[in-house]
Design an enzyme around this catalytic site. Structure first.
Site, PDB file in Angstrom:
ATOM      1  N   LYS A   1     105.316  78.570 -69.156  1.00 19.71           N
ATOM      2  CA  LYS A   1     106.172  77.381 -69.041  1.00 19.71           C
ATOM      3  C   LYS A   1     105.465  76.330 -68.192  1.00 19.71           C
ATOM      4  O   LYS A   1     105.187  76.541 -67.016  1.00 19.71           O
ATOM      5  CB  LYS A   1     107.510  77.759 -68.410  1.00 19.71           C
ATOM      6  CG  LYS A   1     108.415  76.575 -68.078  1.00 19.71           C
ATOM      7  CD  LYS A   1     109.645  77.025 -67.297  1.00 19.71           C
ATOM      8  CE  LYS A   1     110.414  75.841 -66.731  1.00 19.71           C
ATOM      9  NZ  LYS A   1     111.551  76.272 -65.871  1.00 19.71           N
TER      10      LYS A   1
ATOM     11  N   ASP B   1     110.744  68.855 -62.913  1.00 22.84           N
ATOM     12  CA  ASP B   1     112.045  69.006 -63.555  1.00 22.84           C
ATOM     13  C   ASP B   1     113.114  68.270 -62.755  1.00 22.84           C
ATOM     14  O   ASP B   1     113.559  68.743 -61.709  1.00 22.84           O
ATOM     15  CB  ASP B   1     112.410  70.487 -63.672  1.00 22.84           C
ATOM     16  CG  ASP B   1     113.749  70.696 -64.355  1.00 22.84           C
ATOM     17  OD1 ASP B   1     114.207  69.775 -65.062  1.00 22.84           O
ATOM     18  OD2 ASP B   1     114.324  71.784 -64.184  1.00 22.84           O
TER      19      ASP B   1
ATOM     20  N   LYS C   1     119.533  67.175 -61.260  1.00 19.97           N
ATOM     21  CA  LYS C   1     119.649  68.019 -60.083  1.00 19.97           C
ATOM     22  C   LYS C   1     120.006  67.174 -58.857  1.00 19.97           C
ATOM     23  O   LYS C   1     119.635  66.004 -58.786  1.00 19.97           O
ATOM     24  CB  LYS C   1     118.318  68.721 -59.799  1.00 19.97           C
ATOM     25  CG  LYS C   1     117.836  69.703 -60.849  1.00 19.97           C
ATOM     26  CD  LYS C   1     116.464  70.248 -60.452  1.00 19.97           C
ATOM     27  CE  LYS C   1     115.899  71.182 -61.508  1.00 19.97           C
ATOM     28  NZ  LYS C   1     116.592  72.462 -61.568  1.00 19.97           N
TER      29      LYS C   1
ATOM     30  N   ASP D   1     107.646  73.984 -61.072  1.00 20.44           N
ATOM     31  CA  ASP D   1     108.290  74.437 -62.300  1.00 20.44           C
ATOM     32  C   ASP D   1     107.278  74.665 -63.420  1.00 20.44           C
ATOM     33  O   ASP D   1     107.646  75.079 -64.506  1.00 20.44           O
ATOM     34  CB  ASP D   1     109.365  73.448 -62.751  1.00 20.44           C
ATOM     35  CG  ASP D   1     110.524  74.137 -63.453  1.00 20.44           C
ATOM     36  OD1 ASP D   1     110.697  75.355 -63.251  1.00 20.44           O
ATOM     37  OD2 ASP D   1     111.253  73.470 -64.200  1.00 20.44           O
TER      38      ASP D   1
ATOM     39  N   ASP E   1     119.273  70.839 -67.978  1.00 20.48           N
ATOM     40  CA  ASP E   1     118.504  71.456 -66.900  1.00 20.48           C
ATOM     41  C   ASP E   1     118.047  72.862 -67.262  1.00 20.48           C
ATOM     42  O   ASP E   1     117.386  73.520 -66.466  1.00 20.48           O
ATOM     43  CB  ASP E   1     119.334  71.478 -65.617  1.00 20.48           C
ATOM     44  CG  ASP E   1     118.499  71.742 -64.373  1.00 20.48           C
ATOM     45  OD1 ASP E   1     117.266  71.546 -64.436  1.00 20.48           O
ATOM     46  OD2 ASP E   1     119.066  72.158 -63.347  1.00 20.48           O
TER      47      ASP E   1
ATOM     48  N   GLU F   1     115.829  73.496 -69.560  1.00 17.08           N
ATOM     49  CA  GLU F   1     114.796  72.980 -70.473  1.00 17.08           C
ATOM     50  C   GLU F   1     113.638  73.943 -70.671  1.00 17.08           C
ATOM     51  O   GLU F   1     112.953  73.908 -71.687  1.00 17.08           O
ATOM     52  CB  GLU F   1     114.276  71.630 -69.962  1.00 17.08           C
ATOM     53  CG  GLU F   1     113.191  71.674 -68.909  1.00 17.08           C
ATOM     54  CD  GLU F   1     113.567  72.399 -67.626  1.00 17.08           C
ATOM     55  OE1 GLU F   1     112.681  73.009 -67.008  1.00 17.08           O
ATOM     56  OE2 GLU F   1     114.750  72.351 -67.232  1.00 17.08           O
TER      57      GLU F   1
ATOM     58  N   ARG G   1     113.500  77.174 -71.198  1.00  9.21           N
ATOM     59  CA  ARG G   1     113.648  78.082 -72.340  1.00  9.21           C
ATOM     60  C   ARG G   1     113.483  77.356 -73.667  1.00  9.21           C
ATOM     61  O   ARG G   1     113.096  77.970 -74.666  1.00  9.21           O
ATOM     62  CB  ARG G   1     115.006  78.786 -72.258  1.00  9.21           C
ATOM     63  CG  ARG G   1     116.204  77.886 -72.445  1.00  9.21           C
ATOM     64  CD  ARG G   1     117.491  78.526 -71.958  1.00  9.21           C
ATOM     65  NE  ARG G   1     117.499  78.657 -70.508  1.00  9.21           N
ATOM     66  CZ  ARG G   1     118.501  79.221 -69.821  1.00  9.21           C
ATOM     67  NH1 ARG G   1     119.550  79.711 -70.461  1.00  9.21           N
ATOM     68  NH2 ARG G   1     118.438  79.294 -68.515  1.00  9.21           N
TER      69      ARG G   1
END
Length: 461
Positions: free
Chosen positions: A228, A233, A240, A251, A310, A312, A314
């Site tokens: 990933k 993010d 967030k 992230d 949020d 994202e 996956r």
């Protein structure tokens, strides 16, 4: 970029003797000290408690020997990377490890503990150096330490200096170094083949991309790593809070792990057909950001309702996993800083992993123990898949409830790699909240050493 000792001084180099001593071994070692050193150790009340250090002076007042306590080495839960504290405790100089500790493990711990992120601040002066202990594979230890340092550098680099293009640059450097093939699909070109990657990255001025590296003989077993690569993010339109964004430069920790493992594999020449896939994006906020309630197609043909922007990671992994699954690799491993639920369950130091393959799970647990890179298996509880049901699409990207968040995320990913039975998903934190031996505070490529140990055991020359 980083300040780290990425090699060891040649064996036989003169240096200060360094004894790592356990509670059980201390009485014999104390008795063997010469009288002045024994008196000094008693005067400073040295005992071989874990992490305790004493510098024994010689006749000229200079350091003649070092004692470092290991504590009870038979105790459950002892830290086998404890010698990784030494680079931060010892004065500059050259040190020679004495018998009494696993020399390979101690040397690796030393190198891992020597790491400092130095991109924005100059290194401070001289540092302690370790002479290669006799009988160890110094090249192997340096290989692991270099790859870990490179991965830590990526996680520690702030998002203004590390976006999708910089992740591509890191992969391209590896490809050039090891004569691997690299292809990149970027920007609007993603919309047809990788619509989820495109949707997540569309709002950023830094174009999203799918990084695809291949290496090794076509005749060797296929091993595919997926990382990933969310450079930052914000949470997207489900934004967030500010406190939730403070560590979001990490992230892309899954991509850093995948790159570190790939470096180790290629440098060691493992007999595999390696494929490395990194969906690299920034989840930003703009007028063209994807929205809660949107329905987006996927590479696998499944339509995905967006329950939360949020979630994202996956989404970008789903398209990459679908690409990987088409080849039905012998082993498919994905790495992601995916859910807070895994951290609530296991804390920051213990990544969760999910697989349906019980034999593979046992291999992973054994490799984690051997590499001092621990993980914990969590269940792919099939009935929870219904929590991802959507009324308007094939699947929702979140369950919408407070329960089993790490499990439902793993179940979501499994929908996109149905052909590959030997699939492992690692849900990791990618960060050391505080300094521990061999693990400085900051970015960490959790599971990288474990996976390399697993692959080396399977496919080593």
């Amino acid at each position: 970029m980083s300040q780290t000792v990425d090699d060891l001084l040649p064996a036989g180099t003169p240096g200060i003797p360094l004894a790592c001593v356990s509670s059980a071994d201390w009485p014999a070692l104390e008795a063997a000290l010469d009288a002045p050193q024994r008196a000094y150790a008693r005067a400073v009340d040295f005992a071989p408690k874990a992490g305790r250090l004493v510098l024994l002076p010689g006749p000229d007042g200079a350091v003649a020997r070092v004692l470092f306590g290991l504590g009870d080495t038979a105790a459950r839960g002892r830290d086998r990377l404890l010698p990784g504290k030494l680079p931060g405790l010892l004065p500059p100089g050259t040190y020679v490890l004495e018998p009494g500790v696993d020399p390979s493990e101690a040397a690796l711990a030393w190198l891992l503990g020597s790491y400092r992120f130095g991109r924005y601040r100059a290194a401070s002066g001289e540092r302690p150096r370790l002479v290669t202990p006799a009988g160890i594979d110094a090249a192997e230890i340096a290989r692991i330490a270099r790859a870990v340092a490179a991965g830590r550098d990526l996680v520690n680099t702030p998002a203004n200096d590390l976006g999708p293009a910089e992740m591509e640059f890191s992969a391209r450097k590896l490809a050039d170094r090891f004569e691997a093939e690299l292809t990149v699909i970027e920007g609007e070109s993603l919309e047809d083949g990788f619509p989820l990657v495109h949707a997540v990255g569309a709002a950023s001025p830094r174009a999203p991309r799918l990084i695809d590296l291949t290496w090794g003989s076509e005749d060797d077993p296929r091993v595919t790593l997926v990382g990933k690569g969310v450079a930052f993010d914000t949470g997207g339109l489900d934004i967030k809070p500010s406190a939730g964004m403070l560590l979001m430069k990490k992230d892309m920790g899954g991509a850093a792990v995948a790159l570190a493992v790939a470096e180790m594999i290629m440098d060691a020449g493992l007999k595999v057909r390696l494929r490395l896939l990194v969906p690299a994006v920034e989840n930003a906020v703009a007028g063209n950001a994807f929205r809660p309630g949107d329905v987006i197609p996927s590479r696998a043909g499944l339509s995905v309702e967006i329950g939360n922007t949020d979630a994202e990671g996956r989404l970008v992994l789903a398209d990459a996993l679908a690409l990987a699954d088409a080849e039905e690799p012998a082993l498919l491993i994905d790495f992601a800083t995916l859910t807070g639920a895994a951290r609530v369950a296991l804390g920051p130091d213990l990544p969760a992993f999910f697989t349906e393959d019980d034999a593979l799970a046992a291999e992973i647990a054994a490799a984690g123990e051997a590499a001092v890179d621990p993980v914990w298996r969590m269940p792919l509880h099939a009935p929870y898949a219904s929590l991802l049901d959507s009324k308007v699409a094939d699947i929702n990207n979140v369950s919408g409830g407070p329960f089993a968040g790490a499990i439902t995320a793993a179940l979501f990913l499994r929908r996109f790699a149905p052909k590959t039975t030997a699939h492992v998903h690692f849900d990791l934190y990618g960060w050391n909240p505080s300094t521990k031996p061999g693990r400085p505070e900051g970015g960490e490529v959790q599971t990288a050493r474990l996976v390399y140990a697993l692959l080396k055991a399977r496919y080593g020359a």
